[in-house]
Design an enzyme around this catalytic site. Structure first.
Site, short mmCIF file in Angstrom:
data_model
loop_
_atom_site.label_atom_id
_atom_site.label_comp_id
_atom_site.label_asym_id
_atom_site.label_seq_id
_atom_site.Cartn_x
_atom_site.Cartn_y
_atom_site.Cartn_z
N LYS A 125 55.19 -13.14 11.17
CA LYS A 125 55.24 -14.61 11.31
C LYS A 125 56.61 -14.93 11.89
O LYS A 125 57.56 -14.17 11.68
CB LYS A 125 55.15 -15.27 9.93
CG LYS A 125 53.81 -15.19 9.24
CD LYS A 125 53.04 -16.51 9.45
CE LYS A 125 51.73 -16.51 8.71
NZ LYS A 125 51.91 -16.61 7.26
N HIS A 128 61.42 -18.79 10.77
CA HIS A 128 61.58 -20.20 11.12
C HIS A 128 62.88 -20.78 10.60
O HIS A 128 63.68 -20.11 9.94
CB HIS A 128 60.35 -21.02 10.74
CG HIS A 128 60.11 -21.10 9.27
ND1 HIS A 128 60.93 -21.81 8.42
CD2 HIS A 128 59.13 -20.58 8.50
CE1 HIS A 128 60.47 -21.72 7.20
NE2 HIS A 128 59.39 -20.96 7.22
N HIS A 131 64.13 -20.42 7.08
CA HIS A 131 64.70 -19.12 6.75
C HIS A 131 66.14 -19.03 7.24
O HIS A 131 66.98 -18.36 6.64
CB HIS A 131 63.87 -17.99 7.36
CG HIS A 131 62.48 -17.91 6.80
ND1 HIS A 131 61.37 -17.94 7.59
CD2 HIS A 131 62.04 -17.82 5.52
CE1 HIS A 131 60.28 -17.86 6.82
NE2 HIS A 131 60.66 -17.80 5.57
N1 ARG Z 1 58.80 -15.29 1.94
C1 ARG Z 1 58.88 -16.55 1.27
C2 ARG Z 1 58.68 -17.70 2.24
O1 ARG Z 1 58.86 -17.53 3.42
C3 ARG Z 1 60.20 -16.75 0.58
C4 ARG Z 1 60.50 -15.74 -0.50
C5 ARG Z 1 61.41 -16.31 -1.52
N2 ARG Z 1 61.85 -15.38 -2.48
C6 ARG Z 1 61.21 -15.07 -3.62
N3 ARG Z 1 61.75 -14.20 -4.42
N4 ARG Z 1 60.08 -15.64 -3.93
O2 ARG Z 1 58.34 -18.79 1.81
#
Ligand code: ARG
Length: 565
Positions: A125, A128, A131
């Site tokens: 993905k 974005h 992030h």
């Molecule tokens: N990959 C997730 C997202 O893009 C964020 C992860 C956040 N970290 C966690 N430990 N849940 O929304």
């Protein structure tokens, strides 16, 4: 010298209060004309049975011969201290010089491990802008904790597991073309993923196929696992390109998939403690007494989910790192998720759940529709970074075309401008992206601060004077004094930033420092004009210290400096 401690030690014997008590109540007056520090005498009124103004008046003569102060004045209920400016400057600048580029670095965190999880994009993905927000904050917090002596581990909790990979594998099997994907992996994978959803609307059987593939993946089937590994590898390669541009790194990329075999233990622990309830075939932890929806641990088809993986990850981190703090830099929309899992962890009897902290942040908005629409609606991060660098290059081309290392300079300023934008306000606040203010060399921006630094460095390059051991008695103007006071405040900004997990204390600090520096620079001649050699030496020492501290502060924000721009 620590003035607070000094004043406390002097007041201790005459007031009967303890040093700690005095240090706690000493204030910084709201305006410089009221002095540098103030002792409010209310604290003594009760024990001495006297009115505070009277006490202030009686304490005043105690300091009449103290050369640490220019004057000590009773003003109403306050005893106001005006530092001896030359002494103060000498003290601060000596400390900066002796710190060799690490002013106010501390060891308070020695022996303690702080985990900072940040960025955590999803594979296959686009990376974005949210992030990027996480990356900017997390990278800064990691540096801040390191500056305070903590052992910091940088974690990237990649989104690399979940039923969506069944869909992606199915899509790849149907329409994937390795050669095409190789050229622009994330974009192409996104395309076939979107196509899968469109086709599945017409032909719902595709969803069953995807479920089958995910099952195969969960059972380590070699072919599907190979494909998944390929998606992960190409994604990570692209993410790393962005991290390199930003100067960001990680100690671990253990993502959600890493916890695949560590979740049964969580289910066992929770069921042993009788925390699991059946709900429509799923297993959940009820949290209604806290007004939260239940935390789903196992879905009705037996599949584990995001929350379970996070709980497994927390336990793994505790065992692996024995952390003092475990910080999650993740957008505020996930606040409820973190409240839920922290609560489940507490109920599991893990007292260290209290050391897990969710550090949230707001949304990013683009008023400028022209911005990076190369790929349709999604804003691609690399495009944003490149656009910033490109715009900076154009600016430099106009203002300073002969500069050396133009590319390097444009890169450091362009990237710095973006990072600063994310770290400029309280992190919970939404951000509106605006090139004009981001790249405004005179406004509150990274280029403004970087420019102040470059100005200072250029003076130091141009002079060949030895400015060690200067006499500061000639540099006691308000502009000089305010600048030194601001330099001295660095340590406070760093500890505030760590206390609240808010890099913006440092952004605000360094912006003010640059402002003070420019005021000083614009009003006090250094190399030319009305300046004798002793004064010049002192001013050069001030420039040297100011640039050093600007550099350290920017470093804590992840922003680089340039020698000229
Ligand atoms: N990959 C997730 C997202 O893009 C964020 C992860 C956040 N970290 C966690 N430990 N849940 O929304």
């Amino acid at each position: 010298m620590n003035y607070r401690e000094y004043i406390a030690s002097r007041l201790e014997s005459v007031t009967g209060l303890s040093r700690e008590e005095i240090e706690k109540v000493i204030e910084i007056p709201p305006e410089p004309k009221m002095g540098d520090m103030a002792f409010p005498c209310f604290t003594l009124a009760k024990t001495l049975k006297k009115a505070p103004p009277l006490i202030a008046n009686e304490l005043m003569p105690e300091f009449s011969n103290d050369d640490k102060f220019e004057k000590v004045q009773a003003a109403g209920p306050y005893l106001n201290f005006f530092f001896n400016r030359a002494e103060f400057e000498k003290d601060v600048l000596t400390r900066v010089k002796e710190s060799k580029g690490s002013f106010d670095k501390s060891e308070e965190g020695k022996g303690k491990t702080v985990l900072v999880e940040y960025s955590s994009p999803n594979i296959a993905k686009p990376f974005h802008i949210g992030h990027l927000f996480s990356t900017a904050i997390g990278n800064s917090l990691a540096r801040i904790y390191e500056y305070l002596g903590y052992d910091v581990k940088r974690l990237n909790h990649l989104g690399d597991w979940g039923t969506q990979f069944g869909k992606l594998i199915s899509a790849y099997k149907r329409w994937g073309d390795k050669e095409v994907i190789e050229k622009d992996p994330i974009n192409e994978l996104l395309k076939i993923y979107v196509k899968f959803h469109e086709e599945a609307e017409k032909n719902p059987e595709l969803n069953d196929e995807a479920r089958e593939y995910f099952k195969l993946l969960e059972n380590n089937d070699p072919e599907t696992t190979g494909l998944w590994q390929y998606f992960r590898d190409v994604s990570l390669k692209e993410f790393k390109r962005v991290y390199d541009m930003l100067g960001v790194s990680f100690d671990s990329y253990a993502g959600e998939s890493f916890y695949g075999d560590k979740m049964q233990e969580i289910v066992d622990i929770l069921s042993e403690k009788h925390l699991l309830t059946e709900s429509d075939g799923a297993k959940v932890v009820m949290l209604n007494n806290l007004n939260m929806p239940p935390c789903i641990i196992l879905k009705s088809d037996g599949a584990t989910i995001y929350a379970t993986r996070d709980i497994a990850a927390a336990l793994y981190r505790k065992r692996t790192y024995d952390f003092y703090k475990n910080i999650y830099v993740v957008g505020t929309p996930q606040a409820l998720h973190f409240r839920q899992i922290f609560e489940v962890m507490k109920r599991a009897g893990w007292d260290w759940a209290d050391n897990c902290v969710h550090v949230g942040f707001g949304l990013v908005k683009f008023p400028d529709k022209k911005l990076s629409t190369r790929h349709g609606d999604v804003v691609f991060l690399e495009d944003v970074l490149n656009e910033s660098i490109q715009k900076t290059r154009e600016k430099i081309e106009q203002s300073n075309p002969d500069i050396e290392d133009k590319e390097e300079v444009a890169k450091k300023i362009g990237i710095g401008a973006i990072l600063y934008t994310f770290l400029k306000n309280n992190r919970e606040k939404d951000i509106v992206f605006s090139w004009d203010s981001m790249l405004d060399f005179e406004g509150e921006s990274a280029p403004y601060v970087q420019y102040s630094y470059a100005r200072g460095r250029s003076i130091l390059r141009r002079c060949n004077t030895d400015f060690s051991n200067p006499d500061f008695s000639k540099t006691t103007s308000d502009e000089e004094y305010e600048l030194i006071k601001q330099i001295n405040a660095f340590g406070n900004a760093v500890s505030d930033a760590a206390d609240k997990n808010e890099p913006f204390y440092i952004t605000r600090y360094v912006t003010n420092l640059a402002k003070c520096f420019n005021k000083f620079y614009n009003t006090r001649p250094i190399l030319k004009g009305d300046v004798d050699s002793e004064t010049q030496k002192a001013r050069l020492a001030i420039v040297d210290a100011a640039t050093q501290v600007i550099k350290s502060a920017l470093y804590l924000l992840g922003i680089e400096t340039v020698e000229s721009m």
